[in-house]
Design a protein around this motif. Structure first.
Motif, mmCIF file in Angstrom:
data_model
loop_
_atom_site.group_PDB
_atom_site.id
_atom_site.type_symbol
_atom_site.label_atom_id
_atom_site.label_comp_id
_atom_site.label_asym_id
_atom_site.label_seq_id
_atom_site.Cartn_x
_atom_site.Cartn_y
_atom_site.Cartn_z
ATOM 1 N N ALA A 48 -3.304 57.338 81.142
ATOM 2 C CA ALA A 48 -3.022 58.434 81.422
ATOM 3 C C ALA A 48 -2.954 59.646 80.790
ATOM 4 O O ALA A 48 -2.099 60.434 81.389
ATOM 5 N N GLY A 49 -2.883 59.423 79.548
ATOM 6 C CA GLY A 49 -2.818 59.961 78.591
ATOM 7 C C GLY A 49 -1.615 60.853 78.187
ATOM 8 O O GLY A 49 -0.896 61.442 78.020
ATOM 9 N N GLY A 50 -0.354 59.910 78.121
ATOM 10 C CA GLY A 50 0.140 59.839 77.800
ATOM 11 C C GLY A 50 0.578 58.733 75.943
ATOM 12 O O GLY A 50 2.008 58.881 75.591
ATOM 13 N N LEU A 93 -22.355 53.501 69.752
ATOM 14 C CA LEU A 93 -21.166 53.573 71.580
ATOM 15 C C LEU A 93 -20.330 54.924 71.433
ATOM 16 O O LEU A 93 -20.045 55.403 70.731
ATOM 17 N N PRO A 94 -20.620 54.913 72.938
ATOM 18 C CA PRO A 94 -20.197 55.842 73.586
ATOM 19 C C PRO A 94 -18.759 56.153 72.700
ATOM 20 O O PRO A 94 -18.246 55.414 72.736
ATOM 21 N N ILE A 95 -18.076 57.903 72.581
ATOM 22 C CA ILE A 95 -16.729 58.172 72.592
ATOM 23 C C ILE A 95 -15.739 58.487 73.461
ATOM 24 O O ILE A 95 -16.226 59.482 73.976
ATOM 25 N N ASN A 96 -15.438 57.789 74.419
ATOM 26 C CA ASN A 96 -14.971 58.191 75.658
ATOM 27 C C ASN A 96 -13.410 56.511 75.769
ATOM 28 O O ASN A 96 -13.245 55.873 75.309
ATOM 29 N N THR A 97 -13.003 57.056 76.884
ATOM 30 C CA THR A 97 -11.326 56.558 76.693
ATOM 31 C C THR A 97 -12.115 54.764 77.242
ATOM 32 O O THR A 97 -11.701 54.232 77.334
ATOM 33 N N PHE A 98 -13.307 54.599 77.976
ATOM 34 C CA PHE A 98 -13.659 53.113 79.095
ATOM 35 C C PHE A 98 -14.290 52.736 77.776
ATOM 36 O O PHE A 98 -13.818 50.862 77.320
ATOM 37 N N LEU A 119 3.505 58.245 85.314
ATOM 38 C CA LEU A 119 3.414 59.367 86.423
ATOM 39 C C LEU A 119 3.346 60.345 86.149
ATOM 40 O O LEU A 119 2.744 61.354 86.785
ATOM 41 N N SER A 120 3.995 61.251 85.069
ATOM 42 C CA SER A 120 3.866 62.316 84.263
ATOM 43 C C SER A 120 4.089 62.543 82.978
ATOM 44 O O SER A 120 4.676 62.627 82.414
ATOM 45 N N PRO A 121 2.205 62.445 82.979
ATOM 46 C CA PRO A 121 2.633 62.256 81.050
ATOM 47 C C PRO A 121 3.231 63.517 79.969
ATOM 48 O O PRO A 121 3.587 63.848 79.543
ATOM 49 N N ALA A 122 2.542 64.651 81.047
ATOM 50 C CA ALA A 122 2.733 65.726 79.962
ATOM 51 C C ALA A 122 4.641 66.061 80.030
ATOM 52 O O ALA A 122 4.770 66.604 78.966
ATOM 53 N N THR A 123 5.279 65.828 81.188
ATOM 54 C CA THR A 123 6.448 65.874 81.111
ATOM 55 C C THR A 123 7.335 65.244 80.135
ATOM 56 O O THR A 123 8.150 65.671 79.368
ATOM 57 N N LEU A 124 6.661 64.115 79.563
ATOM 58 C CA LEU A 124 6.920 62.687 78.583
ATOM 59 C C LEU A 124 7.218 63.706 77.750
ATOM 60 O O LEU A 124 8.031 63.387 76.410
#
Length: 505
Positions: A449-451, A212-217, A19-24
């Motif tokens: 989520a980037g966390g 292979l592309p370097i990405n999240t997927f 929900l809030s990776p930045a605050t974590l």
């Protein structure tokens, strides 16, 4: 109850990260900064003390005590045993950081050394040896020895609490369930973040080989594939999946290292090993207790103390796993196998990959520092691109990373299932599959989520309370070893006395 509490705490932190990776990240980042600033000295003293304790137990009169009954034989051969503990302990880390860490230290040198100089190159190799040498393996070794000793000699469950409950202090015994909860949380988050972050290096390898592309997927797909593989390995059992994969991967790692040694700057690599080993031994105590109170530098906190906290947070997982596969070993064999042998392998690995990388950066103008600066996960493949047969070595390295991740996930799944089954050394497959699926789901969720980095930081924060547990385990196992040794001596004296009486009669 412990499982419910552990799962609840994991769920809360994961939900926070989603929900809030930045605050974590902000909360635990601030906590980590505060801990490394205020308690860095504690980590340094604690880990150096564990190194001393490991050597004392191995080479003292207690070294011949067996982890098990007198007639117990080791379940695994020496080669298989070493392969498994090495793969679970830090095999993937060596592949990831073998090039990247020495180059990082060369480009941004320790306090008192000018970056980008020959002195920085020497310091870079010395600190790579230091961060991946005796100290981390002593942490793993003492935790593993504590669990194995009480499990195999005192028939206690394979849990962290088995060591602490042996102490005669009521308040420690009452807190023992909390220690198990800390171990489960640290293991689950450590494995989840490693799955997510390790996928980046596999992605970089597949990018170097197949574009292979370097990405999240792409990284999410890699996590799914590795999860299926390590669950299949976990279901097959320790005697098959982990054993076979670990042994095969250690051979593959040796082949890759030999290729770099032969095709790379061979003499420079040998000279690097020789010089760095001497510097490591001569600077051992100074590096072990080095702080920078009169410099405005965060280097020690960012590297050494961060590493020590990371190894401590991983010690329940690695320690419990190596305990699981070590029945029938003597204390001396256990310490040599879990501390000295992997340390020497790590030295050889960093000498080959780090030494080659530094030589090529300095003398051949290969832009490895630039590669590390842009993306740490590409450093190894940037080295291969500058060597003959680099494409083939990239393929081998990608397979190596993939299999190390499978063995790490496999062994972590086993450990989590053991801890949530009351220390059962052979938990059922349903629990293994549950934990393997859960940690992968955590990794996937936090990846999108980037966390992931925030949870890695959170995991390391848990190292501070577990440091207290480590001290208790070290005291407990040392005390219990002395008691068992004394009991053996008393029994032998009584037997000799009876024999003499029979001879007189």
């Amino acid at each position: 109850m412990q499982l419910i509490v552990s799962a609840g705490a994991i769920a809360v932190i994961v939900l926070w990260g989603l929900l809030s990776p930045a605050t974590l990240d902000g909360f635990f980042g601030q906590a980590l900064t505060s801990i490394t600033h205020n308690f860095g000295w504690l980590y340094l003293w604690l880990v150096l003390g564990l190194v001393g304790l490991a050597f004392f137990l191995a080479f003292s009169r207690y070294g011949d005590l067996k982890l098990g009954d007198e007639d117990d034989e080791p379940e695994f051969s020496m080669g298989s045993w070493f392969s498994m503990l090495f793969a679970a302990g830090m095999g993937i880390g060596l592949v990831f950081w073998g090039v990247a860490e020495p180059i990082s230290h060369y480009a941004s040198a320790p306090p008192g050394v000018v970056s980008g100089t020959p002195e920085a190159a020497n310091a870079a190799m010395r600190y790579a040896f230091f961060h991946w040498g005796l100290h981390p393996w002593a942490i793993y070794g003492i935790v593993g020895l504590s669990i194995a000793f009480f499990q195999f000699r005192h028939k206690a469950p394979a849990l962290v609490s088995s060591a602490t409950e042996a102490l005669p202090w009521k308040f420690v015994q009452r807190l023992s369930p909390v220690f198990n909860v800390l171990a489960v949380i640290a293991t689950a988050f450590g494995v989840a973040t490693s799955l997510g972050m390790g996928a980046t290096q596999i992605n970089s390898g597949l990018n170097a080989i197949f574009g292979l592309p370097i990405n999240t997927f792409s990284q999410a797909g890699i996590i799914v594939v590795t999860t299926v593989l390590f669950l299949a390995s976990a279901v097959s059992g320790v005697g098959r999946g982990i054993k076979w994969l670990s042994t095969g991967n250690l051979i593959l790692a040796a082949v890759l290292a030999m290729a770099v040694l032969i095709l790379g700057p061979t003499i420079a690599i040998v000279n690097t090993f020789t010089s760095t080993l001497g510097a490591y031994l001569s600077e051992f105590v100074r590096m072990s207790l080095r702080m920078s109170p009169f410099r405005d530098s965060s280097w020690i906190g960012d590297w050494t103390i961060f590493y020590w906290a990371w190894w401590i947070s991983w010690s329940p997982f690695v320690g419990l796993f190596i305990a699981r596969v070590s029945r029938g070993r003597t204390i001396r064999q256990f310490i040599v196998g879990t501390v000295l042998a992997p340390t020497l392998v790590g030295f050889a690995w960093f000498s080959i990959f780090g030494g080659a990388a530094l030589y090529m950066e300095i003398f051949q103008n290969v832009p490895l520092a630039q590669a590390v600066s842009s993306d740490v996960s590409t450093a190894l493949f940037a080295l291969f691109n500058a060597l003959p047969m680099g494409w083939l070595m990239s393929i081998v390295a990608t397979i190596l990373v993939l299999v190390f991740f499978v063995t790490s996930g496999d062994s972590a799944t086993l450990v989590l299932a053991m801890m949530s089954s009351g220390g059962n050394p052979n938990p059922n497959n349903r629990i293994k599959i549950m934990w393997g699926t859960l940690v992968s789901a955590i990794a996937l969720s936090l990846l999108f989520a980037g966390g992931l980095k925030a949870v890695q930081t959170a995991t390391i924060v848990f190292a501070l309370p577990f440091s207290v547990v480590l001290v208790l385990m070290a005291v407990s196992v040392t005390w219990a070893i002395h008691k068992d040794w004394q009991a053996d001596q008393d029994r032998d004296k009584l037997l000799r006395k009876k024999m003499r009486a029979l001879v007189k009669d």
